[in-house]
Motif scaffolding. Structure first.
Motif, PDB file in Angstrom:
ATOM      1  N   UNK A 237       1.036  -1.287  -0.006  1.00  0.00           N
ATOM      2  CA  UNK A 237      -0.118   0.073   0.181  1.00  0.00           C
ATOM      3  C   UNK A 237       0.794   1.088   0.060  1.00  0.00           C
ATOM      4  N   UNK A 238       1.915   1.257   0.802  1.00  0.00           N
ATOM      5  CA  UNK A 238       2.780   2.412   0.842  1.00  0.00           C
ATOM      6  C   UNK A 238       3.427   2.612  -0.398  1.00  0.00           C
ATOM      7  N   UNK A 239       3.882   1.343  -1.155  1.00  0.00           N
ATOM      8  CA  UNK A 239       4.717   1.381  -2.414  1.00  0.00           C
ATOM      9  C   UNK A 239       3.726   2.270  -3.438  1.00  0.00           C
ATOM     10  N   UNK A 240       2.508   2.324  -3.493  1.00  0.00           N
ATOM     11  CA  UNK A 240       1.412   2.811  -4.360  1.00  0.00           C
ATOM     12  C   UNK A 240       1.913   4.307  -4.162  1.00  0.00           C
ATOM     13  N   UNK A 241       2.057   4.868  -2.859  1.00  0.00           N
ATOM     14  CA  UNK A 241       1.955   6.241  -2.748  1.00  0.00           C
ATOM     15  C   UNK A 241       3.376   6.757  -3.267  1.00  0.00           C
ATOM     16  N   UNK A 242       4.351   5.724  -3.129  1.00  0.00           N
ATOM     17  CA  UNK A 242       5.778   5.999  -3.118  1.00  0.00           C
ATOM     18  C   UNK A 242       6.054   6.398  -4.811  1.00  0.00           C
ATOM     19  N   UNK A 243       5.477   5.274  -5.585  1.00  0.00           N
ATOM     20  CA  UNK A 243       5.525   5.448  -6.897  1.00  0.00           C
ATOM     21  C   UNK A 243       4.899   6.666  -7.613  1.00  0.00           C
ATOM     22  N   UNK A 244       3.732   7.103  -6.803  1.00  0.00           N
ATOM     23  CA  UNK A 244       2.962   8.289  -7.281  1.00  0.00           C
ATOM     24  C   UNK A 244       3.951   9.430  -7.291  1.00  0.00           C
ATOM     25  N   UNK A 245       4.586   9.569  -5.848  1.00  0.00           N
ATOM     26  CA  UNK A 245       5.427  10.627  -5.627  1.00  0.00           C
ATOM     27  C   UNK A 245       6.692  10.564  -6.646  1.00  0.00           C
ATOM     28  N   UNK A 246       7.129   9.551  -6.737  1.00  0.00           N
ATOM     29  CA  UNK A 246       8.296   9.454  -7.695  1.00  0.00           C
ATOM     30  C   UNK A 246       7.671   9.930  -9.383  1.00  0.00           C
ATOM     31  N   UNK A 247       6.660   9.408  -9.638  1.00  0.00           N
ATOM     32  CA  UNK A 247       6.045   9.759 -11.085  1.00  0.00           C
ATOM     33  C   UNK A 247       6.011  11.280 -11.016  1.00  0.00           C
ATOM     34  N   UNK A 248       5.312  11.679  -9.936  1.00  0.00           N
ATOM     35  CA  UNK A 248       5.047  13.534  -9.873  1.00  0.00           C
ATOM     36  C   UNK A 248       6.581  14.127 -10.173  1.00  0.00           C
ATOM     37  N   UNK A 249       7.598  13.705  -9.273  1.00  0.00           N
ATOM     38  CA  UNK A 249       8.803  14.496  -9.705  1.00  0.00           C
ATOM     39  C   UNK A 249       9.476  14.103 -11.094  1.00  0.00           C
ATOM     40  N   UNK A 250       9.101  12.820 -11.647  1.00  0.00           N
ATOM     41  CA  UNK A 250       9.649  12.374 -12.933  1.00  0.00           C
ATOM     42  C   UNK A 250       8.992  13.404 -13.997  1.00  0.00           C
ATOM     43  N   UNK A 251       7.618  13.554 -13.705  1.00  0.00           N
ATOM     44  CA  UNK A 251       7.016  14.349 -14.699  1.00  0.00           C
ATOM     45  C   UNK A 251       7.381  15.908 -14.606  1.00  0.00           C
ATOM     46  N   UNK A 252       7.635  16.529 -13.604  1.00  0.00           N
ATOM     47  CA  UNK A 252       8.175  17.863 -13.359  1.00  0.00           C
ATOM     48  C   UNK A 252       9.428  18.038 -14.020  1.00  0.00           C
ATOM     49  N   UNK A 253      10.429  17.015 -13.763  1.00  0.00           N
ATOM     50  CA  UNK A 253      11.569  17.049 -14.450  1.00  0.00           C
ATOM     51  C   UNK A 253      11.669  17.047 -15.988  1.00  0.00           C
ATOM     52  N   UNK A 254      10.534  16.110 -16.443  1.00  0.00           N
ATOM     53  CA  UNK A 254      10.345  16.044 -17.941  1.00  0.00           C
ATOM     54  C   UNK A 254      10.090  17.150 -18.460  1.00  0.00           C
ATOM     55  N   UNK A 255       9.014  17.652 -17.760  1.00  0.00           N
ATOM     56  CA  UNK A 255       8.294  18.881 -18.416  1.00  0.00           C
ATOM     57  C   UNK A 255       9.202  20.340 -18.091  1.00  0.00           C
ATOM     58  N   UNK A 256      10.248  20.083 -17.337  1.00  0.00           N
ATOM     59  CA  UNK A 256      10.997  21.405 -16.892  1.00  0.00           C
ATOM     60  C   UNK A 256      10.242  22.401 -16.054  1.00  0.00           C
ATOM     61  N   UNK A 257       8.921  21.795 -15.338  1.00  0.00           N
ATOM     62  CA  UNK A 257       8.186  22.578 -14.556  1.00  0.00           C
ATOM     63  C   UNK A 257       8.916  23.224 -13.312  1.00  0.00           C
TER      64      UNK A 257
END
Ligand code: NAP
Length: 280
Positions: A237-257
């Motif tokens: 259950x905790x890993x789902x939240x962790x993956x979401x947090x990593x995905x969010x950071x990854x998207x911000x880096x890709x988008x140079x946000x």
């Protein structure tokens, strides 16, 4: 009150040392299935005496503290409950629901004097030589049952603060704040190892960031294997939240946000600083 500690490693050894150094009024006896750990525990004076069998160590004691890896705890608790009915039993296992479920599979609804416990203190080291007399000072100990004052008194005697949680809540919280960080630390080392296979010398340049983040990946593999497998539901259950947090950071880096990336990092810094200051 005489206390028997089963498992004379970091946690059991530290408890024995702390009780002895603060002058606990009863005898502290120890047993470990590893004979060299018993010798070491005696020479380091972690306990008053060691016994060659579990039953010898339990004979005449008032309290038994089971401080072995999680999967080995239920059988020992049931053995004590079956053979030493007057002893109040507690444990120090990092997972609580698994232990209670395994015990009830073996004994059904039969009443036993067992108080599940978990000291929130530790290091990445293991074995008797890792024991520290002040390990529990100002640290929390979670108990899942308030029936026996003796267990609370024992932990308070070594400087700990006792709190009560039900087993499900315990496992959910520690799945997130303790078990997930260990999993991530092990995974990070693994990820860099995979990269190093392609491009040599990564580990030659590791510095304090790597050392601080991955300290807990030096913890005992048997202990953490047991914890990951016995608190599976909460960790996944905790890993789902962790993956979401990593995905969010990854998207911000890709988008140079820049704006949201900075906001995200600032929020994490503030949360982390607040959480650490509450620890003290
Ligand atoms: P540890 O340093 O490895 O000590 C455990 C000791 O128990 C070792 O000497 C081990 O011998 C022995 N042992 C293993 N199976 C046994 C059995 N069936 N009967 C008797 N002795 C046995 O481990 P620890 O860090 O103290 O952890 C003990 C418990 O505390 C675990 O349940 C863990 O989840 C919990 N805990 C750990 C921490 C932490 O930070 N380390 C914090 C809170 C709670 P061998 O080494 O030869 O197997």
């Amino acid at each position: 009150m005489d206390i028997t500690i089963i498992g004379l490693g970091l946690i059991g050894g530290s408890l024995g040392l702390a009780l002895k150094s603060r002058g606990w009024e009863g005898k502290i006896k120890g047993f470990d299935e590893n004979p060299s750990h018993m010798d070491e525990a005696l020479s380091l004076e972690l306990v008053d005496e060691i016994c060659q069998s579990l039953d010898d160590a339990l004979e005449g004691s008032d309290i038994a503290v089971v401080a072995v890896p999680v999967k080995a705890i239920p059988d020992i608790v049931v053995h004590i409950a079956d053979n030493f009915k007057n002893i109040i039993i507690t444990d120090v296992g990092s997972v609580k629901k698994y232990i209670l479920d395994e015990i009830s599979k073996k004994i059904g609804n039969r009443y036993i004097k067992f108080i599940p416990g978990h000291p929130i203190a530790g290091t990445e080291k293991s074995g008797p030589s890792a024991a520290l007399s002040d390990l529990f000072v100002d640290r929390r100990v979670v108990l899942c049952d308030n029936r026996f004052e003796e267990i609370r008194r024992m932990w308070e005697f070594v400087g700990a603060k006792v709190e009560y949680l039900d087993p499900e809540t315990h496992d959910k919280i520690f799945g997130a704040v303790s078990h997930l960080p260990h999993l991530v630390a092990y995974a990070l080392v693994d990820a860099i190892s995979m990269m190093e296979e392609e491009e040599d010398a990564f580990f030659r340049f590791v510095a304090s960031g790597f050392r601080d983040f991955t300290r807990i990946a030096s913890s005992d593999p048997v202990m953490w294997r047991d914890i990951f497998l016995t608190n599976k539901k909460s960790i996944l259950q905790s890993l789902i939240f962790f993956r979401n947090a990593i995905d969010k950071l990854e998207a911000q880096i890709i988008m140079e946000d820049e704006e949201n990336l900075e906001k995200q990092l600032a929020k994490a810094k503030e949360t982390r600083d607040r959480a650490i200051s509450r620890m003290k």
